[in-house]
Motif scaffolding. Structure first.
Motif, PDB file in Angstrom:
ATOM      1  N   VAL A 282       0.836  -1.201   0.000  1.00 26.40           N
ATOM      2  CA  VAL A 282       0.000   0.000   0.000  1.00 26.40           C
ATOM      3  C   VAL A 282       0.873   1.254   0.000  1.00 26.40           C
ATOM      4  CG1 VAL A 282      -1.587   1.360   1.425  1.00 26.40           C
ATOM      5  CG2 VAL A 282      -2.023  -1.070   1.050  1.00 26.40           C
ATOM      6  N   GLU A 283       1.956   1.222   0.765  1.00 20.91           N
ATOM      7  CA  GLU A 283       2.857   2.386   0.795  1.00 20.91           C
ATOM      8  C   GLU A 283       3.484   2.626  -0.581  1.00 20.91           C
ATOM      9  OE1 GLU A 283       4.842   3.227   4.927  1.00 20.91           O
ATOM     10  OE2 GLU A 283       5.112   1.107   4.463  1.00 20.91           O
ATOM     11  N   ARG A 284       3.844   1.560  -1.289  1.00 22.89           N
ATOM     12  CA  ARG A 284       4.378   1.726  -2.646  1.00 22.89           C
ATOM     13  C   ARG A 284       3.339   2.388  -3.541  1.00 22.89           C
ATOM     14  NH1 ARG A 284       5.437  -3.995  -2.055  1.00 22.89           N
ATOM     15  NH2 ARG A 284       7.468  -4.285  -1.066  1.00 22.89           N
ATOM     16  N   TYR A 285       2.118   1.881  -3.436  1.00 16.44           N
ATOM     17  CA  TYR A 285       1.039   2.443  -4.251  1.00 16.44           C
ATOM     18  C   TYR A 285       0.859   3.938  -3.961  1.00 16.44           C
ATOM     19  CZ  TYR A 285      -3.686   3.817  -5.416  1.00 16.44           C
ATOM     20  OH  TYR A 285      -4.778   4.516  -5.878  1.00 16.44           O
ATOM     21  N   LEU A 286       0.874   4.293  -2.683  1.00 18.20           N
ATOM     22  CA  LEU A 286       0.635   5.687  -2.313  1.00 18.20           C
ATOM     23  C   LEU A 286       1.779   6.606  -2.746  1.00 18.20           C
ATOM     24  CD1 LEU A 286      -0.983   5.151   1.198  1.00 18.20           C
ATOM     25  CD2 LEU A 286      -2.107   6.051  -0.865  1.00 18.20           C
ATOM     26  N   ARG A 287       3.005   6.098  -2.730  1.00 17.59           N
ATOM     27  CA  ARG A 287       4.114   6.918  -3.213  1.00 17.59           C
ATOM     28  C   ARG A 287       3.952   7.237  -4.702  1.00 17.59           C
ATOM     29  NH1 ARG A 287       7.234   4.193   0.895  1.00 17.59           N
ATOM     30  NH2 ARG A 287       7.638   2.386  -0.431  1.00 17.59           N
ATOM     31  N   LEU A 288       3.445   6.273  -5.439  1.00 19.31           N
ATOM     32  CA  LEU A 288       3.194   6.517  -6.865  1.00 19.31           C
ATOM     33  C   LEU A 288       2.038   7.495  -7.064  1.00 19.31           C
ATOM     34  CD1 LEU A 288       3.694   2.845  -8.011  1.00 19.31           C
ATOM     35  CD2 LEU A 288       5.051   4.778  -8.837  1.00 19.31           C
ATOM     36  N   GLU A 289       1.012   7.387  -6.233  1.00 16.26           N
ATOM     37  CA  GLU A 289      -0.120   8.310  -6.344  1.00 16.26           C
ATOM     38  C   GLU A 289       0.264   9.720  -5.893  1.00 16.26           C
ATOM     39  OE1 GLU A 289      -2.116   7.363  -8.342  1.00 16.26           O
ATOM     40  OE2 GLU A 289      -3.885   6.450  -7.448  1.00 16.26           O
ATOM     41  N   LYS A 290       1.151   9.797  -4.921  1.00 20.87           N
ATOM     42  CA  LYS A 290       1.634  11.115  -4.497  1.00 20.87           C
ATOM     43  C   LYS A 290       2.357  11.820  -5.643  1.00 20.87           C
ATOM     44  CE  LYS A 290       2.466  12.802  -0.753  1.00 20.87           C
ATOM     45  NZ  LYS A 290       1.948  13.997  -0.035  1.00 20.87           N
ATOM     46  N   ALA A 291       3.013  11.039  -6.505  1.00 17.94           N
ATOM     47  CA  ALA A 291       3.679  11.637  -7.666  1.00 17.94           C
ATOM     48  C   ALA A 291       2.662  12.294  -8.589  1.00 17.94           C
ATOM     49  CB  ALA A 291       4.463  10.568  -8.417  1.00 17.94           C
ATOM     50  N   ARG A 292       1.443  11.772  -8.601  1.00 13.58           N
ATOM     51  CA  ARG A 292       0.380  12.351  -9.437  1.00 13.58           C
ATOM     52  C   ARG A 292      -0.260  13.557  -8.769  1.00 13.58           C
ATOM     53  NH1 ARG A 292      -4.164   8.553 -10.079  1.00 13.58           N
ATOM     54  NH2 ARG A 292      -4.984  10.232 -11.381  1.00 13.58           N
ATOM     55  N   PHE A 293      -0.650  13.383  -7.491  1.00 12.18           N
ATOM     56  CA  PHE A 293      -1.450  14.397  -6.814  1.00 12.18           C
ATOM     57  C   PHE A 293      -0.617  15.441  -6.076  1.00 12.18           C
ATOM     58  CE2 PHE A 293      -4.475  10.874  -7.192  1.00 12.18           C
ATOM     59  CZ  PHE A 293      -5.595  11.519  -7.663  1.00 12.18           C
ATOM     60  N   GLY A 294       0.636  15.135  -5.776  1.00  9.80           N
ATOM     61  CA  GLY A 294       1.457  16.085  -5.030  1.00  9.80           C
ATOM     62  C   GLY A 294       0.892  16.328  -3.642  1.00  9.80           C
ATOM     63  N   GLU A 295       0.890  17.571  -3.207  1.00  5.49           N
ATOM     64  CA  GLU A 295       0.416  17.921  -1.870  1.00  5.49           C
ATOM     65  C   GLU A 295      -1.092  17.844  -1.735  1.00  5.49           C
ATOM     66  OE1 GLU A 295       2.382  18.297   0.730  1.00  5.49           O
ATOM     67  OE2 GLU A 295       3.954  17.746  -0.700  1.00  5.49           O
ATOM     68  N   ARG A 296      -1.777  17.636  -2.834  1.00  4.33           N
ATOM     69  CA  ARG A 296      -3.242  17.477  -2.741  1.00  4.33           C
ATOM     70  C   ARG A 296      -3.620  16.201  -1.997  1.00  4.33           C
ATOM     71  NH1 ARG A 296      -6.179  16.802  -7.804  1.00  4.33           N
ATOM     72  NH2 ARG A 296      -7.923  16.757  -6.349  1.00  4.33           N
ATOM     73  N   LEU A 297      -2.723  15.228  -1.960  1.00  7.00           N
ATOM     74  CA  LEU A 297      -3.004  13.952  -1.302  1.00  7.00           C
ATOM     75  C   LEU A 297      -2.197  13.858  -0.013  1.00  7.00           C
ATOM     76  CD1 LEU A 297      -4.216  11.109  -1.204  1.00  7.00           C
ATOM     77  CD2 LEU A 297      -2.329  10.332  -2.683  1.00  7.00           C
ATOM     78  N   GLN A 298      -2.899  13.775   1.115  1.00  4.18           N
ATOM     79  CA  GLN A 298      -2.278  13.640   2.428  1.00  4.18           C
ATOM     80  C   GLN A 298      -2.630  12.268   3.008  1.00  4.18           C
ATOM     81  OE1 GLN A 298      -0.180  16.009   3.789  1.00  4.18           O
ATOM     82  NE2 GLN A 298      -0.407  16.944   1.760  1.00  4.18           N
ATOM     83  N   ILE A 299      -1.623  11.594   3.554  1.00  5.53           N
ATOM     84  CA  ILE A 299      -1.801  10.216   4.020  1.00  5.53           C
ATOM     85  C   ILE A 299      -1.495  10.124   5.508  1.00  5.53           C
ATOM     86  CG2 ILE A 299      -1.128   7.803   3.686  1.00  5.53           C
ATOM     87  CD1 ILE A 299      -2.364   9.074   1.225  1.00  5.53           C
ATOM     88  N   SER A 300      -2.334   9.393   6.233  1.00  3.95           N
ATOM     89  CA  SER A 300      -2.055   9.032   7.630  1.00  3.95           C
ATOM     90  C   SER A 300      -2.132   7.513   7.744  1.00  3.95           C
ATOM     91  CB  SER A 300      -3.079   9.669   8.575  1.00  3.95           C
ATOM     92  OG  SER A 300      -2.986  11.080   8.542  1.00  3.95           O
ATOM     93  N   LEU A 301      -1.096   6.922   8.314  1.00  4.35           N
ATOM     94  CA  LEU A 301      -1.033   5.461   8.473  1.00  4.35           C
ATOM     95  C   LEU A 301      -0.816   5.156   9.951  1.00  4.35           C
ATOM     96  CD1 LEU A 301      -1.019   2.803   6.827  1.00  4.35           C
ATOM     97  CD2 LEU A 301       1.468   3.011   6.700  1.00  4.35           C
ATOM     98  N   LEU A 302      -1.817   4.580  10.594  1.00  5.15           N
ATOM     99  CA  LEU A 302      -1.783   4.300  12.030  1.00  5.15           C
ATOM    100  C   LEU A 302      -1.952   2.799  12.231  1.00  5.15           C
ATOM    101  CD1 LEU A 302      -4.237   7.166  13.080  1.00  5.15           C
ATOM    102  CD2 LEU A 302      -1.731   7.262  13.015  1.00  5.15           C
ATOM    103  N   VAL A 303      -0.868   2.131  12.601  1.00  8.51           N
ATOM    104  CA  VAL A 303      -0.881   0.670  12.677  1.00  8.51           C
ATOM    105  C   VAL A 303      -0.345   0.201  14.026  1.00  8.51           C
ATOM    106  CG1 VAL A 303      -0.029  -1.468  11.632  1.00  8.51           C
ATOM    107  CG2 VAL A 303      -0.516   0.524  10.178  1.00  8.51           C
ATOM    108  N   ALA A 304      -1.085  -0.670  14.683  1.00 10.06           N
ATOM    109  CA  ALA A 304      -0.622  -1.287  15.935  1.00 10.06           C
ATOM    110  C   ALA A 304       0.378  -2.387  15.588  1.00 10.06           C
ATOM    111  CB  ALA A 304      -1.806  -1.871  16.703  1.00 10.06           C
ATOM    112  N   PRO A 305       1.572  -2.363  16.164  1.00  5.34           N
ATOM    113  CA  PRO A 305       2.585  -3.383  15.835  1.00  5.34           C
ATOM    114  C   PRO A 305       2.104  -4.808  16.073  1.00  5.34           C
ATOM    115  CG  PRO A 305       3.553  -1.588  17.116  1.00  5.34           C
ATOM    116  CD  PRO A 305       2.067  -1.370  17.135  1.00  5.34           C
ATOM    117  N   GLU A 306       1.173  -4.977  17.021  1.00  5.62           N
ATOM    118  CA  GLU A 306       0.711  -6.324  17.370  1.00  5.62           C
ATOM    119  C   GLU A 306       0.000  -7.036  16.226  1.00  5.62           C
ATOM    120  OE1 GLU A 306       0.845  -3.743  21.015  1.00  5.62           O
ATOM    121  OE2 GLU A 306       0.012  -3.583  18.989  1.00  5.62           O
ATOM    122  N   VAL A 307      -0.503  -6.293  15.242  1.00  6.50           N
ATOM    123  CA  VAL A 307      -1.287  -6.925  14.177  1.00  6.50           C
ATOM    124  C   VAL A 307      -0.504  -7.108  12.883  1.00  6.50           C
ATOM    125  CG1 VAL A 307      -3.438  -6.038  15.145  1.00  6.50           C
ATOM    126  CG2 VAL A 307      -2.259  -4.730  13.360  1.00  6.50           C
TER     127      VAL A 307
END
Length: 423
Positions: A282-307
């Motif tokens: 998913v992070e790879r995908y979002l880096r590619l999409e950020k190349a398209r949208f630039g600062e228009r796309l803001q991402i927050s990723l909140l993950v519990a290490p246990e899962v």
């Protein structure tokens, strides 16, 4: 007297002063040893009674039968195969209590033999032929079988004088036969052979259902790849091309991200992966999409290490993120936010993808989930169907949306589920 009290009393004996003279001193260790021996013997007898106290003889027989069946069942996970039949044969013979048993396939080929008289295995195909043709159980002995292949033999000491044959069925198709060899068969043995053959049939049918489910999931996954790839490949290559002259190093990095993403998305292997691997993609995908949208796309990723080690269906998160970007943000003016969360919820992991985009009509989403809509919602119905196939209807997608209110898509997966292993 309790165990601790008894031990304490023995300690007192061992510590007693030797005031009684030499003879008294010699008796103390002996007295302690004797008492200890009685104590140990008493405990052994009590625990022995507990081990033997399994209930009535009927209870013990029921347990032994169910335990033996549970040992045989896993051997048929791949269907009625030669290796599985050979592993299960001794347990099936234990259930029937006969001198020998055999299992054949639909063509009459002997897959397994267990017990006495293994030389009769060559005749199993002839003994089973009538049952394989009719699908009805039969008792075979003497001249009831093809010439040259009888259930009896010239050895007067041979205990194999007849055979009860029962069909093994998957759906409406006879896929093999169970043969119970012994002396003159009783009505009880005929019924028991029928029941054991039904048990084998149920295990073979479950294996076929599992294979059908796997084939269905593989088809769904192929459909998902075909649905995602045209959108993503076109947009990614267009974004990379825009950097070739202005920022060659950035273009090179994006090409590597694109290669890693496609390698993951089109890999061959199991139908499950770890959540850590899925989120990395998913992070790879979002880096590619950020190349398209630039600062228009803001991402927050909140993950519990246990899962992170939880096994999830392959490509189950990325389609939801792509859907949020394409349908949530492409039509939005200004900056859009996508939040991805993975929480520890006890025995389950709770995953959610949320955007503050344009939202959608709930009826349109409902139609997309049921497969009744041709709306271009990337993978929504596909992901929902695969989650339900693996974990049951309670684990399908939950979509919260309204026009102008953004969209939140969430689902729950068990941390441990039978048959779900990341590869």
């Amino acid at each position: 007297m309790g165990l601790l009290a008894a031990v304490g009393q023995h300690d007192d004996l061992l510590r007693a002063p030797a005031a009684a003279g030499a003879s008294g001193t010699n008796l103390l260790p002996f007295a302690a040893l004797t008492a200890g021996g009685v104590l140990v013997a008493g405990l052994a007898a009590r625990f022995g009674r507990r081990r033997r106290d399994f209930g009535s003889s009927a209870d013990r027989a029921t347990f032994e039968t169910l335990h033996t069946a549970s040992l045989a069942g896993p051997s048929f996970r791949e269907g009625l195969t030669e290796s599985g039949a050979q592993r299960a044969a001794r347990h099936l013979r234990a259930l029937l209590g006969t001198p020998a048993i055999a299992l054949t396939d639909a063509a009459g080929r002997c897959l397994a033999w267990d017990g006495l008289g293994a030389r009769h295995a060559a005749d199993a195909h002839a003994h089973a032929a009538g049952v394989l043709a009719t699908g009805r159980s039969a008792v075979v002995s003497g001249d009831a079988v093809a010439p040259g292949a009888t259930a009896r033999c010239d050895d007067l000491t041979c205990p194999l004088r007849a055979v009860v044959v029962a069909p093994v069925v998957s759906g409406d198709t006879v896929v093999g036969a169970l043969l119970a060899y012994g002396g003159l068969p009783s009505a009880g043995l005929v019924r028991a052979t029928d029941e054991v053959a039904r048990f084998v049939s149920s295990q073979v049918e479950l294996a076929e259902v599992d294979r059908s489910r796997t084939r269905a999931m593989e088809a769904e996954l192929r459909a998902l790849r075909a649905q995602i790839s045209p959108h993503f490949i076109y947009n990614s290559l267009a974004a990379i091309a825009s950097f070739v002259r202005t920022d060659p190093e950035r273009a090179r990095e994006l090409l590597l991200e694109f290669a890693d993403f496609t390698r993951y998305a089109f890999r061959r292997g199991g139908e499950f992966t770890t959540l850590a691997d899925e989120l990395s993609n998913v992070e790879r995908y979002l880096r590619l999409e950020k190349a398209r949208f630039g600062e228009r796309l803001q991402i927050s990723l909140l993950v519990a290490p246990e899962v992170l080690s939880v096994a999830v269906p392959f490509l189950v998160v990325q389609p939801l993120v792509e859907n949020a970007v394409r349908h949530g943000l492409e039509g939005r003016v200004g900056t859009g936010h996508v939040t991805i969360t993975a929480e520890d919820a006890g025995a389950e992991a709770l995953l959610a993808v949320e955007d503050d985009g344009v939202g959608s009509d709930p009826d349109v989403v409902r139609a997309a989930l049921s497969g009744e809509s041709s709306a271009d919602s990337v993978g929504l119905g596909n992901v929902d169907a695969r989650l339900r196939q693996v974990y049951g209807d309670a684990h399908g997608l939950v979509v919260e949306t309204a026009p102008g209110a953004g969209t939140r898509v969430s689902f729950r997966v068990p941390k441990y589920a039978p048959g779900v292993t990341a590869r």
